[in-house]
Write a protein that holds these residues in place. Structure first.
Motif, mmCIF file in Angstrom:
data_model
loop_
_atom_site.group_PDB
_atom_site.id
_atom_site.type_symbol
_atom_site.label_atom_id
_atom_site.label_comp_id
_atom_site.label_asym_id
_atom_site.label_seq_id
_atom_site.Cartn_x
_atom_site.Cartn_y
_atom_site.Cartn_z
ATOM 1 N N ALA A 135 -3.539 2.669 4.586
ATOM 2 C CA ALA A 135 -2.141 2.968 4.880
ATOM 3 C C ALA A 135 -2.008 4.399 5.397
ATOM 4 C CB ALA A 135 -1.287 2.780 3.619
ATOM 5 N N ASN A 138 0.804 -1.228 0.000
ATOM 6 C CA ASN A 138 0.000 0.000 0.000
ATOM 7 C C ASN A 138 0.832 1.272 0.000
ATOM 8 O OD1 ASN A 138 -2.071 -1.808 0.153
ATOM 9 N ND2 ASN A 138 -2.654 -1.318 2.264
ATOM 10 N N LEU A 139 1.912 1.285 -0.784
ATOM 11 C CA LEU A 139 2.644 2.544 -0.949
ATOM 12 C C LEU A 139 1.766 3.505 -1.745
ATOM 13 C CD1 LEU A 139 6.319 1.469 -1.702
ATOM 14 C CD2 LEU A 139 5.324 2.277 0.442
ATOM 15 N N PHE A 140 1.878 4.817 -1.443
ATOM 16 C CA PHE A 140 1.052 5.803 -2.130
ATOM 17 C C PHE A 140 1.563 5.954 -3.556
ATOM 18 C CE2 PHE A 140 1.141 7.559 2.373
ATOM 19 C CZ PHE A 140 0.056 6.808 2.759
ATOM 20 N N SER A 141 0.756 5.536 -4.510
ATOM 21 C CA SER A 141 1.273 5.437 -5.877
ATOM 22 C C SER A 141 1.398 6.804 -6.541
ATOM 23 C CB SER A 141 0.394 4.507 -6.704
ATOM 24 O OG SER A 141 -0.936 4.965 -6.687
ATOM 25 N N GLY A 183 -6.592 0.014 0.180
ATOM 26 C CA GLY A 183 -5.346 -0.067 0.936
ATOM 27 C C GLY A 183 -4.644 1.277 1.058
ATOM 28 N N GLN A 184 -4.850 2.158 0.057
ATOM 29 C CA GLN A 184 -4.224 3.475 0.094
ATOM 30 C C GLN A 184 -4.753 4.277 1.279
ATOM 31 O OE1 GLN A 184 -1.928 4.883 -2.443
ATOM 32 N NE2 GLN A 184 -1.662 2.697 -2.736
ATOM 33 N N VAL A 243 -3.539 11.792 -0.633
ATOM 34 C CA VAL A 243 -3.323 10.460 -1.206
ATOM 35 C C VAL A 243 -4.443 10.039 -2.156
ATOM 36 C CG1 VAL A 243 -3.033 8.015 -0.675
ATOM 37 C CG2 VAL A 243 -1.996 9.749 0.818
ATOM 38 N N ARG A 297 -6.797 11.684 -11.284
ATOM 39 C CA ARG A 297 -6.171 11.140 -12.490
ATOM 40 C C ARG A 297 -7.170 10.244 -13.236
ATOM 41 N NH1 ARG A 297 -0.434 8.510 -11.443
ATOM 42 N NH2 ARG A 297 -0.397 10.346 -10.117
ATOM 43 N N GLN A 327 -4.940 10.582 -6.765
ATOM 44 C CA GLN A 327 -5.065 9.373 -7.586
ATOM 45 C C GLN A 327 -6.430 9.306 -8.251
ATOM 46 O OE1 GLN A 327 -3.636 5.702 -5.693
ATOM 47 N NE2 GLN A 327 -2.637 6.945 -4.143
ATOM 48 N N ASP A 350 -7.612 2.106 -4.690
ATOM 49 C CA ASP A 350 -7.528 0.933 -3.827
ATOM 50 C C ASP A 350 -7.729 1.309 -2.353
ATOM 51 O OD1 ASP A 350 -6.984 -1.645 -2.975
ATOM 52 O OD2 ASP A 350 -4.841 -1.218 -2.746
#
Lengths: 247, 479
Positions: B384, A92-95, B380-381, B399, B406, B403, B378
């Motif tokens: 986290a 779960n790294l912030f992409s 999970g973002q 965060v 986009r 995303q 996701d």
């Protein structure tokens, strides 16, 4: 061993609708202790871990961390979470952020550090996990094992005193597992209080102070690695170990 | 996050009320002496835009002359006939002068002036002589314009003569339907039909004026009685001093105001109408820009309400999207413009009603994809981010939204283009944007195909520019 109790879980129950996942867990974790939670899939061990920083809200029971009951809805959970690092199975790294930005985000946003301090710390943490060259890299350019080590560095950036690991190596290719486990061992050696849900029995044997076997929403047996792996008493633990060790 | 949302909301309210205030102030401050009168935008020779984009015609000239004679000010607002009638019923406008026949039915809701013109319904058909009387209409289609005496006449005759009725909003569309052979004939007020034929419409009048009906100026029943009195007095004065005869002769006499001699090529049409087209184009662009701004604001707020951890907010979001995405834009526009004033008694300027319509409709679509875009990130973002101690709002902003946006960008560009095109629907409430401008020009010169071609090309050019602009912005912000 230091006897100060860091985490005290009392009669923790978690239901998802009619599905009773945790059925009254009691557990204490001491300062600097490494507890490894093992058990079959669906036994409730991940749910247990996610209750510890209230990613899942407990149905009832108490979870006292440093004298604060985090199961109490009035607790400011954001403050507590700053002191509890969590590492996820899928990293779960912030992409949308680079490697260093991932690590610096929380310290800057939560005003624990200036940009310069956070950058310096990010460099140190990346060195600690062996990825100093990836400072400016994008998340997408990293392998799974590298991503997980960055995720550990990100969790450490808030200087937590407890680290939760939720199956940190389950999503990795086998050749990547060693690097991640090495970082975790090093952390344990430095005295980090760790609660690790994993299927890596080797890691449990080598690093754990205590191994906890969870099955059917309850702790069925716990003890030192020697007690658990060499002298298991509970028949369900014996059968579980048969399956995972004799592959 | 709660506080932030609150401040965004209150900001929106302030902005919006400012906007409302500005739009209302378009109606002059000394409303006591300036009357707002609605008229049809395309009903030559009674009202139509001349080649200088100025409204002229028997109704317009008469009303101005009467206003001058009686010493009151009048602001004449062209819109569609239906919208004009409804805007008086709902109290949006003070009166209507639109070649409106005085009928029993209408007298139930309107007070009429003395008749200022005697008209009658004639049947017109192609001049090839195949249809020359009502008896030949059996089993055929007859074109009429909604809400006109011609339509009423058709209703009363269609059983006896066995024809089917098709209705149109614009005279020109009705003529075209006869010219293409879809309809066998049309029923039209005789002065209107005469004017159209003189303008070059290839139709011929075959019947004597029937149902000869008086035209009257109308106000809402029981309202604006002073205005009505002044109209009657002024009309009597004009008839006495010869001004009335001069005006009607100017439009209906042998040497009337006609522009059949003008250049009817594409270039010629473009030259003659460049003023009208430019102002319609500006109105379309302005509508689009303001609508995109408010629709985006509305959409983003409603979309975010759909993802915050509150069942109540989620419910509001879902309901708003459901309602405003479910309503056809046309229905929503008419509801806001004519429905709400009927309920509240508060006038809404057409432009403001148009913006509100687009804000809700386009905003609902934006809300849906904002919500979808955020949900597509996701889980999970978020977990986290929250596990690091970031509050929901910060996690969202740093965060999830970057995303999600986009994912949303292509939908935004798409929606902006749709908004631009949807402004054309607002011609129904009388906003003179590009499409309405086209209708008005065609009402005068009856060059449907060429004018629509010009209008279509203008739309394509604007859409191309908007697409380029969007792509440029997209590259600039490196999303």
């Amino acid at each position: 061993m230091n006897t100060k109790i860091k985490v005290k879980v009392s009669n923790l129950i978690k239901n998802f609708g009619d599905n009773k996942v945790l059925k009254g867990i009691n557990m204490e974790v001491h300062d600097n202790e490494v507890v490894v939670v093992i058990g079959p899939s669906g036994s409730g061990k991940s749910t247990f871990l996610r209750n510890l920083n209230r990613l899942e809200a407990p149905t009832s029971g108490s979870i006292v961390i440093d004298d604060t009951d985090i199961a109490d809805p009035k607790t400011d959970i954001n403050k507590i979470r700053e002191n509890i690092g969590m590492v996820f199975q899928h990293f779960n790294l912030f992409s949308n952020l680079s490697v260093s930005e991932n690590i610096m985000l929380a310290p800057i946003e939560l005003k624990k550090a200036t940009k310069e301090e956070a950058a310096k710390q990010a460099k140190e943490l990346l060195a600690q996990v062996g990825l100093e060259s990836k400072y400016n890299a994008t998340v997408q350019s990293l392998s799974g094992g590298q991503q997980q080590r960055v995720a550990i560095a990100r969790a450490l950036a808030m200087n937590p005193d407890v680290m939760l690991f939720d199956e940190p190596t389950s999503a990795l290719d086998p050749e990547m597992v060693g690097d991640v486990l090495a970082v975790m061992k090093q952390l344990a050696k430095q005295g980090m209080t760790m609660i690790v849900v994993t299927h890596e029995m080797g890691f449990a044997k080598e690093v754990a102070d205590r191994v906890v076997f969870v099955e059917d929403g309850n702790i069925q047996e716990q003890g030192t690695p020697d007690e658990i792996f060499n002298h298991p008493k509970d028949p369900r633990l014996q059968s579980f170990l048969d399956k995972v060790l004799n592959v | 996050m709660k506080y932030r949302l609150k401040s965004i909301m209150s900001g929106l309210v302030v902005l919006f009320s400012f906007f409302v205030a500005v739009s209302f102030s378009v109606t002059p401050a000394n409303a006591e002496t300036t009357y707002q009168v609605a008229t049809d935008s395309t009903f030559p020779p009674f009202e139509f835009a001349n080649s200088h984009n100025k409204y002229v015609g028997i109704d317009i000239d008469l009303l101005h002359a009467i206003a001058k004679d009686q010493g009151f000010k009048v602001n004449i607002k062209p819109t569609s006939f239906n919208a004009a009638v409804q805007s008086v019923q709902s109290g949006q406008m003070d009166g209507v002068i639109a070649g409106m026949s005085i009928t029993k039915e209408r007298e139930a809701t309107f007070d009429f002036s003395k008749a200022y013109f005697m008209s009658g319904v004639v049947m017109a058909a192609k001049p090839n002589g195949k249809i020359t009387s009502l008896n030949q209409l059996r089993g055929k289609r007859v074109a009429v314009k909604t809400g006109t005496s011609g339509a009423q006449y058709a209703q009363s005759m269609h059983k006896k003569y066995g024809f089917r009725i098709v209705t149109f909003d614009e005279s020109n569309d009705m003529y075209q339907d006869v010219l293409t052979g879809n309809s066998a004939a049309c029923f039209e007020d005789s002065p209107v039909m005469k004017y159209a034929i003189r303008q070059g419409t290839k139709l011929k009048i075959y019947t004597k004026p029937a149902l000869s009906g008086p035209y009257g100026f109308a106000v809402k029943k029981g309202h604006n009685q002073k205005l009505l009195r002044m109209f009657n007095n002024g009309l009597a004065d004009l008839k006495a001093n010869g001004e009335y005869a001069r005006i009607t002769k100017h439009y209906l006499g042998a040497k009337g105001s006609s522009d059949t001699t003008s250049d009817r090529t594409f270039i010629g049409l473009l030259k003659q109408n460049k003023g009208a087209l430019l102002s319609g184009f500006k109105q379309t662009v302005w509508l689009t820009i303001v609508a995109i701004f408010f629709a985006t604001l509305f959409g983003v707020i409603v979309g975010l309400l759909g993802v915050v951890p509150s069942k109540f907010c989620n419910g509001i979001s879902t309901t708003l999207i459901y309602i405003f995405r479910g309503l056809p834009l046309l229905v929503l526009a008419l509801f806001i413009y004519t429905g709400i004033p009927s309920l509240t008694g508060q006038k809404i300027p057409a432009f403001l009603a148009g913006i509100i319509t687009l804000m809700f409709n386009e905003g609902a679509y934006i809300a849906a994809f904002v919500k979808g875009g955020i949900n597509a990130v996701d889980d999970g973002q978020m977990e986290a981010a929250r596990s690091l101690g970031l509050p929901f709002g910060k996690a969202m902003r740093r965060v999830i939204l970057p995303q999600g946006i986009r994912i949303m960008v292509p939908s935004f560009i798409n929606q902006f283009i749709i908004t631009l095109k949807d402004t054309s629907i607002l011609s129904i409430i009388g906003i003179i944007e590009l499409t309405q401008t086209g209708k008005i020009i065609i009402a005068r010169n009856l060059e449907g195909f060429k004018v629509w071609t010009i209008v279509a090309i203008i739309y394509l050019i604007v859409i191309t520019l908007l697409t380029w602009l969007s792509n440029w912005v997209q590259r600039r912000v490196r999303l």
